[in-house]
Design an enzyme around this catalytic site. Structure first.
Site, PDB file in Angstrom:
ATOM      1  N   PHE A  96       0.837  -1.200   0.000  1.00 49.97           N
ATOM      2  CA  PHE A  96       0.000   0.000   0.000  1.00 49.97           C
ATOM      3  C   PHE A  96       0.874   1.254   0.000  1.00 49.97           C
ATOM      4  O   PHE A  96       1.847   1.341   0.749  1.00 49.97           O
ATOM      5  CB  PHE A  96      -0.894  -0.023   1.242  1.00 49.97           C
ATOM      6  CG  PHE A  96      -1.795   1.167   1.398  1.00 49.97           C
ATOM      7  CD1 PHE A  96      -2.983   1.244   0.696  1.00 49.97           C
ATOM      8  CD2 PHE A  96      -1.460   2.188   2.264  1.00 49.97           C
ATOM      9  CE1 PHE A  96      -3.826   2.333   0.850  1.00 49.97           C
ATOM     10  CE2 PHE A  96      -2.286   3.282   2.431  1.00 49.97           C
ATOM     11  CZ  PHE A  96      -3.479   3.354   1.717  1.00 49.97           C
ATOM     12  N   ASN A 133      -3.349   2.245  10.419  1.00 51.97           N
ATOM     13  CA  ASN A 133      -4.026   2.580   9.174  1.00 51.97           C
ATOM     14  C   ASN A 133      -4.426   1.244   8.543  1.00 51.97           C
ATOM     15  O   ASN A 133      -3.756   0.731   7.655  1.00 51.97           O
ATOM     16  CB  ASN A 133      -3.087   3.370   8.257  1.00 51.97           C
ATOM     17  CG  ASN A 133      -3.754   3.780   6.958  1.00 51.97           C
ATOM     18  OD1 ASN A 133      -4.957   3.633   6.796  1.00 51.97           O
ATOM     19  ND2 ASN A 133      -2.966   4.288   6.025  1.00 51.97           N
ATOM     20  N   PRO A 134      -5.529   0.652   9.036  1.00 53.15           N
ATOM     21  CA  PRO A 134      -5.885  -0.721   8.652  1.00 53.15           C
ATOM     22  C   PRO A 134      -6.684  -0.748   7.347  1.00 53.15           C
ATOM     23  O   PRO A 134      -7.071   0.307   6.816  1.00 53.15           O
ATOM     24  CB  PRO A 134      -6.766  -1.155   9.826  1.00 53.15           C
ATOM     25  CG  PRO A 134      -7.472   0.112  10.208  1.00 53.15           C
ATOM     26  CD  PRO A 134      -6.471   1.227  10.008  1.00 53.15           C
TER      27      PRO A 134
END
Length: 299
Positions: free
Chosen positions: A92, A196-197
């Site tokens: 990510f 920040n899942p």
């Protein structure tokens, strides 16, 4: 062949990126130019002319960006706080919005001067939050958890680079943040949890850069965006020491739901919602408070 104006190449690139639907065509055109010539974006004006081969290389990178390949995949770099991180396929790409969560976390840690605060970053991805905190607070003991082996490999690469640059090493763990057995040794010892899942609802419409290039495991949190966050909160409650704090980033559609979830648990207090620079709900914070039984044991 004579040298050519970089400014004209940037104008052409801006037009091409705008036609391709890139959201910030001028910014991206300038960032790619800065990457090619090896200067900060703000110093591009000091490079009026470049060799033809530089222009050709630049046009090649612009063509890739016009295909909606993420800018950070092309340059290989994303930033968080005061550090740069290596990123690419399989991990990510950190977003600017998360800088606000980082700033809150560092401000919270200011109250731990003279201690060695224990910090836990859940769903660390590239290691962005964990490594930015370790850089800013070299006295901190920082742990980071990631489930995806590909993302964890990027985090290890970044952690090794930061350690070579003199930052305090962090402890990386492969694991599922919803697993009740995860990191039992940290129970009641953590001063600060950041996360920040995966939080995007499954039906959300995403930009090409996100949908085609960010790993789905890092993006989607079930139908409502809370399938990872809900069980993760139970684990956070056991990891945090009393008076420890948490900050969780979330989709702008479920900030109130997350705040209500924390409010309903007796172990959390001082729950507060925070917006991003666009005014959208972005992260929720809270403090770990003592239950009646815990308070009795402390007396």
């Amino acid at each position: 062949m004579s040298r050519q104006p970089l400014r004209l190449a940037i104008l052409e690139a801006t037009r091409l990126l705008e036609e391709a639907g890139v959201h910030s065509p001028r910014v991206d055109a300038e960032l790619l130019a800065a990457h090619v010539v090896g200067v900060e974006r703000t110093r591009l004006g000091l490079v009026p002319l470049v060799d033809p081969e530089v222009i050709e290389r630049y046009r090649g990178l612009v063509a890739r960006r016009a295909e909606r390949i993420p800018l950070q995949h092309i340059t290989g770099v994303a930033s968080m706080g005061e550090i740069d991180l290596q990123v690419g396929p399989g991990v990510f790409v950190p977003r600017p919005e998360t800088e606000l969560l980082l700033a809150w976390a560092l401000a919270k840690l200011e109250g731990t001067a003279g201690q060695r605060p224990v910090v836990l970053d859940l769903c660390t991805g590239s290691g962005a939050l964990a490594l930015a905190i370790a850089h800013a607070r070299p006295d901190a003991v920082v742990h980071a958890v990631e489930l995806d082996p590909k993302a964890l490999a990027w985090a290890r690469r970044n952690a090794d680079t930061r350690a070579r640059d003199g930052d305090t090493p962090i402890a990386l763990h492969q694991g599922d943040v919803t697993d009740r057995a995860l990191l039992a040794e940290l129970e009641g010892r953590v001063d600060l949890v950041v996360s920040n899942p995966p939080y995007i609802p499954e039906a959300a419409q995403l930009d090409v850069e996100v949908a085609d290039h960010d790993p789905a495991l890092a993006l989607f949190g079930g139908p409502d965006g809370l399938s990872v966050i809900t069980p993760m909160v139970s684990n956070i409650a056991r990891w945090l020491r009393i008076d420890g704090a948490l900050a969780i980033e979330h989709d702008d559609s479920n900030g109130s739901a997350l705040a209500a979830m924390l409010d309903q648990r007796r172990v959390f207090g001082e729950v507060a919602e925070h917006a991003d620079l666009a005014g959208k709900p972005r992260f929720v914070v809270a403090r770990r408070v003592a239950t009646e039984a815990e308070a009795a044991r402390r007396r």
